[in-house]
Write a protein that holds these residues in place. Structure first.
Motif, PDB file in Angstrom:
ATOM      1  N   HIS A 166       0.843  -1.464   0.014  1.00  0.00           N
ATOM      2  CA  HIS A 166       0.010   0.007  -0.143  1.00  0.00           C
ATOM      3  C   HIS A 166       0.972   1.303  -0.102  1.00  0.00           C
ATOM      4  O   HIS A 166       0.514   2.250  -0.651  1.00  0.00           O
ATOM      5  N   ASN A 167       2.027   1.132   0.747  1.00  0.00           N
ATOM      6  CA  ASN A 167       3.042   2.293   0.743  1.00  0.00           C
ATOM      7  C   ASN A 167       2.392   3.798   0.958  1.00  0.00           C
ATOM      8  O   ASN A 167       2.567   4.687   0.129  1.00  0.00           O
ATOM      9  N   GLU A 168       1.643   3.653   2.088  1.00  0.00           N
ATOM     10  CA  GLU A 168       0.923   4.981   2.722  1.00  0.00           C
ATOM     11  C   GLU A 168       2.130   5.796   3.262  1.00  0.00           C
ATOM     12  O   GLU A 168       3.084   5.210   3.926  1.00  0.00           O
ATOM     13  N   LEU A 169       2.170   7.016   3.166  1.00  0.00           N
ATOM     14  CA  LEU A 169       3.324   7.835   3.558  1.00  0.00           C
ATOM     15  C   LEU A 169       3.252   7.722   4.952  1.00  0.00           C
ATOM     16  O   LEU A 169       2.295   7.995   5.921  1.00  0.00           O
ATOM     17  N   GLY A 170       4.295   7.418   5.652  1.00  0.00           N
ATOM     18  CA  GLY A 170       4.482   7.353   7.030  1.00  0.00           C
ATOM     19  C   GLY A 170       4.262   5.837   7.541  1.00  0.00           C
ATOM     20  O   GLY A 170       4.078   5.860   8.770  1.00  0.00           O
ATOM     21  N   SER A 171       4.190   4.979   6.557  1.00  0.00           N
ATOM     22  CA  SER A 171       4.117   3.636   7.375  1.00  0.00           C
ATOM     23  C   SER A 171       5.319   3.193   8.129  1.00  0.00           C
ATOM     24  O   SER A 171       6.640   3.481   7.794  1.00  0.00           O
ATOM     25  N   ASP A 172       5.112   2.563   9.145  1.00  0.00           N
ATOM     26  CA  ASP A 172       6.073   2.194  10.199  1.00  0.00           C
ATOM     27  C   ASP A 172       7.093   1.134   9.827  1.00  0.00           C
ATOM     28  O   ASP A 172       8.346   1.313  10.186  1.00  0.00           O
ATOM     29  N   GLU A 173       6.536   0.129   9.430  1.00  0.00           N
ATOM     30  CA  GLU A 173       7.263  -1.313   9.217  1.00  0.00           C
ATOM     31  C   GLU A 173       8.352  -1.061   8.011  1.00  0.00           C
ATOM     32  O   GLU A 173       9.518  -1.475   8.015  1.00  0.00           O
ATOM     33  N   ALA A 174       7.909  -0.122   6.729  1.00  0.00           N
ATOM     34  CA  ALA A 174       9.000  -0.010   5.878  1.00  0.00           C
ATOM     35  C   ALA A 174      10.444   0.259   6.282  1.00  0.00           C
ATOM     36  O   ALA A 174      11.512  -0.098   5.910  1.00  0.00           O
ATOM     37  N   PRO A 175      10.532   1.500   7.031  1.00  0.00           N
ATOM     38  CA  PRO A 175      11.775   2.074   7.307  1.00  0.00           C
ATOM     39  C   PRO A 175      12.674   1.101   8.021  1.00  0.00           C
ATOM     40  O   PRO A 175      14.024   0.892   7.959  1.00  0.00           O
ATOM     41  N   SER A 176      11.898   0.166   9.017  1.00  0.00           N
ATOM     42  CA  SER A 176      12.578  -0.794   9.819  1.00  0.00           C
ATOM     43  C   SER A 176      13.143  -1.989   8.963  1.00  0.00           C
ATOM     44  O   SER A 176      14.057  -2.415   9.036  1.00  0.00           O
ATOM     45  N   LEU A 177      12.246  -2.326   7.962  1.00  0.00           N
ATOM     46  CA  LEU A 177      12.834  -3.463   7.140  1.00  0.00           C
ATOM     47  C   LEU A 177      13.820  -2.965   6.120  1.00  0.00           C
ATOM     48  O   LEU A 177      14.568  -3.631   5.781  1.00  0.00           O
ATOM     49  N   LEU A 178      13.875  -1.945   5.723  1.00  0.00           N
ATOM     50  CA  LEU A 178      14.967  -1.295   4.842  1.00  0.00           C
ATOM     51  C   LEU A 178      16.251  -1.182   5.656  1.00  0.00           C
ATOM     52  O   LEU A 178      17.263  -1.590   5.066  1.00  0.00           O
ATOM     53  N   ALA A 179      16.142  -0.803   6.968  1.00  0.00           N
ATOM     54  CA  ALA A 179      17.235  -0.766   7.760  1.00  0.00           C
ATOM     55  C   ALA A 179      17.729  -2.245   8.018  1.00  0.00           C
ATOM     56  O   ALA A 179      19.072  -2.382   8.537  1.00  0.00           O
ATOM     57  N   THR A 205      12.773 -11.728  -6.847  1.00  0.00           N
ATOM     58  CA  THR A 205      13.149 -11.133  -5.536  1.00  0.00           C
ATOM     59  C   THR A 205      13.681  -9.707  -5.783  1.00  0.00           C
ATOM     60  O   THR A 205      14.138  -9.267  -6.878  1.00  0.00           O
ATOM     61  N   VAL A 206      13.317  -8.609  -4.865  1.00  0.00           N
ATOM     62  CA  VAL A 206      13.298  -7.216  -5.087  1.00  0.00           C
ATOM     63  C   VAL A 206      13.778  -6.785  -3.535  1.00  0.00           C
ATOM     64  O   VAL A 206      13.232  -7.003  -2.591  1.00  0.00           O
ATOM     65  N   PRO A 207      15.211  -6.385  -3.717  1.00  0.00           N
ATOM     66  CA  PRO A 207      15.687  -5.594  -2.501  1.00  0.00           C
ATOM     67  C   PRO A 207      14.739  -4.524  -2.334  1.00  0.00           C
ATOM     68  O   PRO A 207      13.959  -3.992  -2.878  1.00  0.00           O
ATOM     69  N   LEU A 208      14.473  -4.588  -0.970  1.00  0.00           N
ATOM     70  CA  LEU A 208      13.250  -3.681  -0.319  1.00  0.00           C
ATOM     71  C   LEU A 208      13.581  -2.047  -0.883  1.00  0.00           C
ATOM     72  O   LEU A 208      12.799  -1.323  -1.064  1.00  0.00           O
ATOM     73  N   ARG A 249      22.991   1.598  10.196  1.00  0.00           N
ATOM     74  CA  ARG A 249      21.983   1.659   9.036  1.00  0.00           C
ATOM     75  C   ARG A 249      20.806   2.543   9.426  1.00  0.00           C
ATOM     76  O   ARG A 249      20.235   2.471  10.414  1.00  0.00           O
ATOM     77  N   LEU A 250      20.427   3.349   8.485  1.00  0.00           N
ATOM     78  CA  LEU A 250      19.104   4.229   8.858  1.00  0.00           C
ATOM     79  C   LEU A 250      18.214   4.084   7.796  1.00  0.00           C
ATOM     80  O   LEU A 250      18.396   4.417   6.465  1.00  0.00           O
ATOM     81  N   GLY A 251      16.940   3.780   8.095  1.00  0.00           N
ATOM     82  CA  GLY A 251      15.878   3.772   7.243  1.00  0.00           C
ATOM     83  C   GLY A 251      14.927   4.851   7.662  1.00  0.00           C
ATOM     84  O   GLY A 251      14.554   4.909   8.704  1.00  0.00           O
ATOM     85  N   LEU A 252      14.348   5.583   6.794  1.00  0.00           N
ATOM     86  CA  LEU A 252      13.613   6.887   6.993  1.00  0.00           C
ATOM     87  C   LEU A 252      12.416   6.826   6.405  1.00  0.00           C
ATOM     88  O   LEU A 252      12.190   6.394   4.945  1.00  0.00           O
ATOM     89  N   PRO A 279      10.049   5.543   1.357  1.00  0.00           N
ATOM     90  CA  PRO A 279      10.897   5.370   2.482  1.00  0.00           C
ATOM     91  C   PRO A 279      12.458   5.245   1.908  1.00  0.00           C
ATOM     92  O   PRO A 279      12.222   4.492   0.755  1.00  0.00           O
ATOM     93  N   PHE A 280      13.276   5.376   2.622  1.00  0.00           N
ATOM     94  CA  PHE A 280      14.843   5.420   1.936  1.00  0.00           C
ATOM     95  C   PHE A 280      15.838   4.935   2.982  1.00  0.00           C
ATOM     96  O   PHE A 280      15.595   5.346   4.175  1.00  0.00           O
ATOM     97  N   ARG A 281      16.763   4.818   2.578  1.00  0.00           N
ATOM     98  CA  ARG A 281      18.062   4.608   3.367  1.00  0.00           C
ATOM     99  C   ARG A 281      19.028   6.110   3.316  1.00  0.00           C
ATOM    100  O   ARG A 281      19.134   6.349   2.117  1.00  0.00           O
TER     101      ARG A 281
END
Lengths: 153, 291
Positions: free
Chosen positions: B117-130, B145-148, B214-217, B224-226
């Protein structure tokens, strides 16, 4: 196309013929006459529609009736037994933990779900369990008192 | 809401076949905490919903022999935040999942749904990126396979094609020396993150300096990005206040903050460095506490 759905509601097996687009909230209220689950925002924010699905508190406006097939649903109507209030309901009365009463079924069910999972919840845990139901009358402190009262030391 | 066909496949293959049949007119239904609201508001009107509820391969959390962690796409936020392995080794993820909305929502909402869904400000995405997560996507052509980091294309848009489904995520084993922390900044706790920062820190055990960071934002850019520049700067550094502040500054420099109804780009620009520093501080404390 309507589908035949069987589920257990308040410990009784029920069968409803519903369109897939009917929410669990509408199924309970309109098909089963259980109006304790309230309409509020109907878009996942206010929590007035809260019921328990397999023991967990959820927003019934964001679950389809069809998704409850084979599951156990508990509404506020299912708590009292033969006219005797459930301990959570009794505690709400004693603590006067409601004002207009609109969110009260949702709050009672949310407290029940909390205590069933965590009989002695911490304050953050309790607040977390109540966050999904909005009370405009400001009864939260009294609901915290209810949980405190019922919490097993 | 408008009517739709409702299909309940019992296999991933069944899901793909149904999606393929309906083309762009079908949507998968996971926890439904975003989709059903959108249907309610008539923002989407698919002619078919494909429920993932009975596809057992999509459920559950598993530890692989090589130490990697596998998260089924249908794993609820609540299941993640309570999982012993995640609480012990991937605290940043447990924290993020625990903040992905009120409990009532977390009991139903899924990690897969949140990512797709990738709504702005989703919480798990930055963590999974990190955590360097890898996404597994299955479609008529097979599995890819797709690197997050490459998974998100824009708000509400991911690389998932109409006939595809995200099946699971694989998270590489995290060093037991790592400390990790997720800091969610909002005005109201029930909102999405205005700025959400996930930090992972590994310290050199002899010198106490940063070995890896590592920083996921999330919540800042449309995707979301590193913060790679900040991460590179931190390597080999003494993790003191000034350095953490510098990391915050570098992170916002590589960001492209956006404005929306909740906050302006200017607000996000000012707040991000502070949240980066706090997330790093939290991760650092946990890393230092490791024995």
């Amino acid at each position: 196309m309507k589908q035949d759905i069987r589920m257990v509601v308040n410990n009784r097996e029920v069968e409803v013929l519903i369109d897939p687009s009917l929410t669990l909230l509408d199924t309970l209220r309109d098909e089963l006459g259980l109006t304790g689950a309230r309409r509020g925002c109907e878009t996942s924010f206010c929590g007035n529609c809260t019921v328990l699905l397999d023991g967990k508190a959820i927003h019934s406006c964001c679950v389809l009736g069809i998704q409850a097939r084979g599951k156990h649903v508990t509404t506020i109507e299912g708590l009292a037994l033969d006219g005797t209030l459930h301990p959570v309901q009794e505690a709400f009365v004693q603590e006067n933990a409601f004002q207009c009463g609109y969110c009260t079924p949702a709050m009672i069910l949310s407290v029940k779900a909390l205590l069933d999972e965590s009989p002695s919840p911490s304050d953050p845990e309790t607040r977390d369990a109540l966050e999904g139901v909005l009370c405009r009358c400001g009864t939260y402190p009294r609901i915290l008192a209810v949980v405190n009262k019922l919490s097993q030391k | 809401m408008a009517g739709f066909d409702y299909v309940e496949p019992h296999s991933i293959q069944g899901v793909i076949e149904t999606l393929d049949k309906y083309g762009e007119d079908a949507k998968v239904l996971g926890g439904g905490q975003s989709l059903l609201v959108m249907l309610r508001n008539r923002l989407v009107s698919p002619s078919c919903l494909v429920s993932l509820e009975y596809v057992s391969e999509l459920a559950g959390i598993e530890s692989k022999d090589n130490g990697n962690l596998v998260l089924g796409a249908m794993t609820t936020h609540r299941a993640i935040e309570k999982d012993e392995r995640i609480l012990e080794r991937y605290q940043v993820l447990a924290q993020a999942s625990s903040k992905a909305g009120p409990l009532h929502i977390r009991n139903r909402g899924t990690v897969g749904g949140s990512l797709c869904h990738n709504e702005l400000g989703s919480d798990e995405a930055p963590s999974l990126l990190a955590l360097d997560a890898l996404a597994f996507v299955e479609g008529p052509g097979g599995t890819r396979t797709v690197p997050l980091e490459e998974f998100f294309l824009g708000i509400f848009t991911s690389v998932i094609e109409p006939s595809e489904v995200l099946t699971h995520l694989e998270i590489p084993e995290l060093s037991p020396l790592a400390g990790s922390f997720y800091y969610k900044h909002t005005v109201r706790t029930v909102d999405r993150a205005l700025v959400g920062v996930a930090a992972v820190v590994i310290l050199d055990q002899t010198t106490g300096k940063c070995q890896e960071a590592r920083l996921g934002l999330g919540g800042i850019n449309p995707v979301p990005f590193r913060a790679h520049q900040a991460e590179e700067m931190l390597q080999g550094q003494e993790m003191e206040h000034d350095i953490l502040e510098e990391a915050g500054r570098l992170a916002i420099e590589e960001a492209e903050p956006m404005s929306d109804a909740f906050a302006s780009a200017s607000y996000r620009t000012q707040v991000t460095p502070v949240i980066v520093r706090r997330a790093l501080q939290g991760a650092l404390e946990r890393a230092r506490a490791v024995k």
